[in-house]
Design an enzyme around this catalytic site. Structure first.
Site, PDB file in Angstrom:
ATOM      1  N   ASP A 202       0.845  -1.188   0.000  1.00 23.82           N
ATOM      2  CA  ASP A 202       0.000   0.000   0.000  1.00 23.82           C
ATOM      3  C   ASP A 202       0.883   1.242   0.000  1.00 23.82           C
ATOM      4  O   ASP A 202       2.100   1.167   0.175  1.00 23.82           O
ATOM      5  CB  ASP A 202      -0.955   0.003   1.203  1.00 23.82           C
ATOM      6  CG  ASP A 202      -0.221  -0.067   2.534  1.00 23.82           C
ATOM      7  OD1 ASP A 202       0.970  -0.433   2.539  1.00 23.82           O
ATOM      8  OD2 ASP A 202      -0.839   0.250   3.567  1.00 23.82           O
ATOM      9  N   ASP A 204       2.073   4.686   1.604  1.00 23.00           N
ATOM     10  CA  ASP A 204       2.127   5.354   2.908  1.00 23.00           C
ATOM     11  C   ASP A 204       2.003   6.857   2.721  1.00 23.00           C
ATOM     12  O   ASP A 204       2.746   7.452   1.934  1.00 23.00           O
ATOM     13  CB  ASP A 204       3.443   5.029   3.611  1.00 23.00           C
ATOM     14  CG  ASP A 204       3.619   3.531   3.841  1.00 23.00           C
ATOM     15  OD1 ASP A 204       2.715   2.930   4.442  1.00 23.00           O
ATOM     16  OD2 ASP A 204       4.641   2.974   3.404  1.00 23.00           O
ATOM     17  N   ASP A 253      -3.963   3.197   5.218  1.00 22.07           N
ATOM     18  CA  ASP A 253      -3.887   3.952   6.463  1.00 22.07           C
ATOM     19  C   ASP A 253      -3.284   5.321   6.184  1.00 22.07           C
ATOM     20  O   ASP A 253      -2.797   5.593   5.086  1.00 22.07           O
ATOM     21  CB  ASP A 253      -3.095   3.205   7.543  1.00 22.07           C
ATOM     22  CG  ASP A 253      -1.705   2.800   7.077  1.00 22.07           C
ATOM     23  OD1 ASP A 253      -1.190   3.407   6.113  1.00 22.07           O
ATOM     24  OD2 ASP A 253      -1.120   1.880   7.672  1.00 22.07           O
TER      25      ASP A 253
END
Length: 479
Positions: A202, A204, A253
């Site tokens: 993913d 960041d 996130d």
């Protein structure tokens, strides 16, 4: 017994707004609880759902084209959510629905809807780096730090990854270009932009509107997939939120930071995207290796770390003219640990104007001591460094969130000593202080080192607090 508001009075505009929204005459309790929300409710009521449906469909076509769902299903899910309040009688749930609908109504178009229109031309700004020349050096440095003894019985807390990550990554690449003043990236994807040989999972990110963005994205995923999406807030990670699907699979996130923090984070511009300066990222990696868990990760997959380290070493060689000849001077700086009080004293006088740095391993103790100093010049860089810094009477005070490794009883391991030095250098970079000579010595101190076993390590600071979450399906917000 609930009673309807007096219908015999003059027409009540607020009552009509609430009645239209709920699709029913509100009870006395509903009216008095919701009347202060009348402005938000009116915005929701007049919101053009057709345009919103069109934007979500365009987002689906561009970023989630491989998800098997029809246009009519997307429309039904959207209209169902915007009428959910008509079947809801719990005041707490109504407040949650209003809050989340308000976010969609006021922010979705600017945050995610804009990704569907033609993008500005990409300004190609890549520099050709000779990463291969640094691979052997990186391997040597990492090999000397590969000293963790893996406990096979230990359960590692790694998250399961959603199949939607690839779709969200595609969206995030465009988002980073469109919103490059409020969102920047770091980690493996940012290094991939420099070196395409780097693999990434993913993306960041650091951003100034994390909560709003994640809510909008969660709803986009919900409307496209039909899945329940949950946003979680972790107490021991500062200003951190994560989106997971209903099976607890990780999607994305984000760390939220203030705009003034965003403005001073060292960054470089590549293909219309701002990434955290790889020099800063290299210091964070050196700091990170003081964490015993990260050394265990290194032991499991050294090649993953090697390509990242080599990329950052080549960047600092090219950008700062660092010469890797083993000249280390006074690096790493001398570190003395007081295990009882959990404070490490770092001697800094050879490099900086402050003579020493007191590194606290308990954040609450540092906060208390700063108050006692009656000093109001501390710098809080939030999740960028996970610490406050204060310089007072030629002494730096700061907090270190990682473990401290010991090579013998009462002796700080050189891996942690370098991590502490890197932590101080992060401050220097953020405040535009001198750091290049210190950086050169620090990197050279990592060359030609023998492995030194870990004798023991301190425990990390235990963070109080509870987990927070937003459950869209159940209309619950707990923060």
């Amino acid at each position: 017994m609930n009673r309807n508001p007096d219908q015999n009075t003059l027409p009540n505009i607020t009552l009509k707004i609430i009645e239209t929204y709920l699709g029913r005459v509100p009870s006395v309790n509903e009216y008095h609880m919701l009347k202060l929300q009348a402005r938000n409710i009116q915005k929701i009521t007049v919101f053009n759902k057709d345009i919103f449906v069109s934007l979500v469909k365009k987002n689906k076509k561009r970023f989630f084209f491989d998800v098997d769902t029809s246009a009519s299903e997307i429309k039904d899910r959207i209209l169902s959510y915007f009428s959910k309040q008509t079947q809801t009688y719990n005041i707490g749930k109504l407040f949650t629905i209003i809050e989340l609908q308000s976010v969609l109504v006021t922010t979705y178009t600017d945050i995610l809807g804009v990704l569907t229109i033609k993008a500005p031309n990409v300004i190609s700004s890549k520099i050709s780096y000779n990463v291969t020349s640094m691979e052997e050096l990186a391997r040597d440095m990492l090999n000397s730090m590969n000293v963790a003894v893996i406990d096979k019985a230990k359960v590692m807390g790694r998250h399961n990854v959603s199949s939607l990550v690839k779709n969200v990554n595609k969206l995030m690449e465009e988002y980073l270009r469109r919103h490059n003043k409020s969102c920047i990236c770091y980690g493996s994807y940012s290094l991939y932009l420099i070196n395409p040989n780097i693999r990434y999972g993913d993306i960041d990110i650091l951003q100034t509107n994390s909560r709003t963005f994640l809510i909008d994205l969660a709803f986009l995923i919900k409307f496209i997939t039909g899945n329940n999406i949950i946003l979680s807030k972790i107490p021991y990670l500062r200003n951190y939120m994560v989106i997971k699907d209903e099976n607890d699979n990780h999607i994305i996130d984000s760390f939220n930071i203030r705009q003034d923090t965003m403005n001073i984070v060292p960054k470089i511009f590549i293909d219309n995207i701002y990434i955290v300066d790889p020099t800063f990222q290299l210091l964070n990696m050196i700091k990170m290796f003081s964490q015993i868990d990260r050394l265990e990760d290194l032991s499991k997959d050294p090649e993953k770390f090697n390509v990242r380290m080599a990329t950052m070493l080549e960047y600092v060689r090219y950008t700062h003219g660092i010469v890797f000849d083993g000249t280390r001077n006074n690096m790493p700086m001398k570190c003395i640990i007081d295990e009882n009080n959990r404070i490490v004293t770092v001697t800094t006088k050879d490099y900086f104007s402050f003579k020493k740095c007191l590194v606290y391993l308990d954040e609450n103790v540092l906060s208390s001591d700063i108050l006692d100093l009656n000093a109001d010049t501390s710098c809080d860089f939030e999740s960028v460094t996970n610490s406050v810094y204060l310089i007072h009477d030629n002494i730096m005070y700061t907090y270190f969130s990682n473990t401290i490794l010991l090579s013998d009883k009462g002796k700080v391991h050189e891996i942690s000593a370098r991590g502490l030095c890197a932590h101080i250098l992060l401050y220097q970079m953020l405040t535009s202080g001198e750091y290049k000579q210190c950086l050169s010595d620090l990197l050279n101190s990592m060359m030609n080192r023998d492995k030194i076993p870990i004798y023991s390590h301190t425990e990390r600071d235990k963070k109080p607090g509870r987990h927070g979450f937003i459950n869209i399906e159940k209309d619950i917000i707990v923060f």
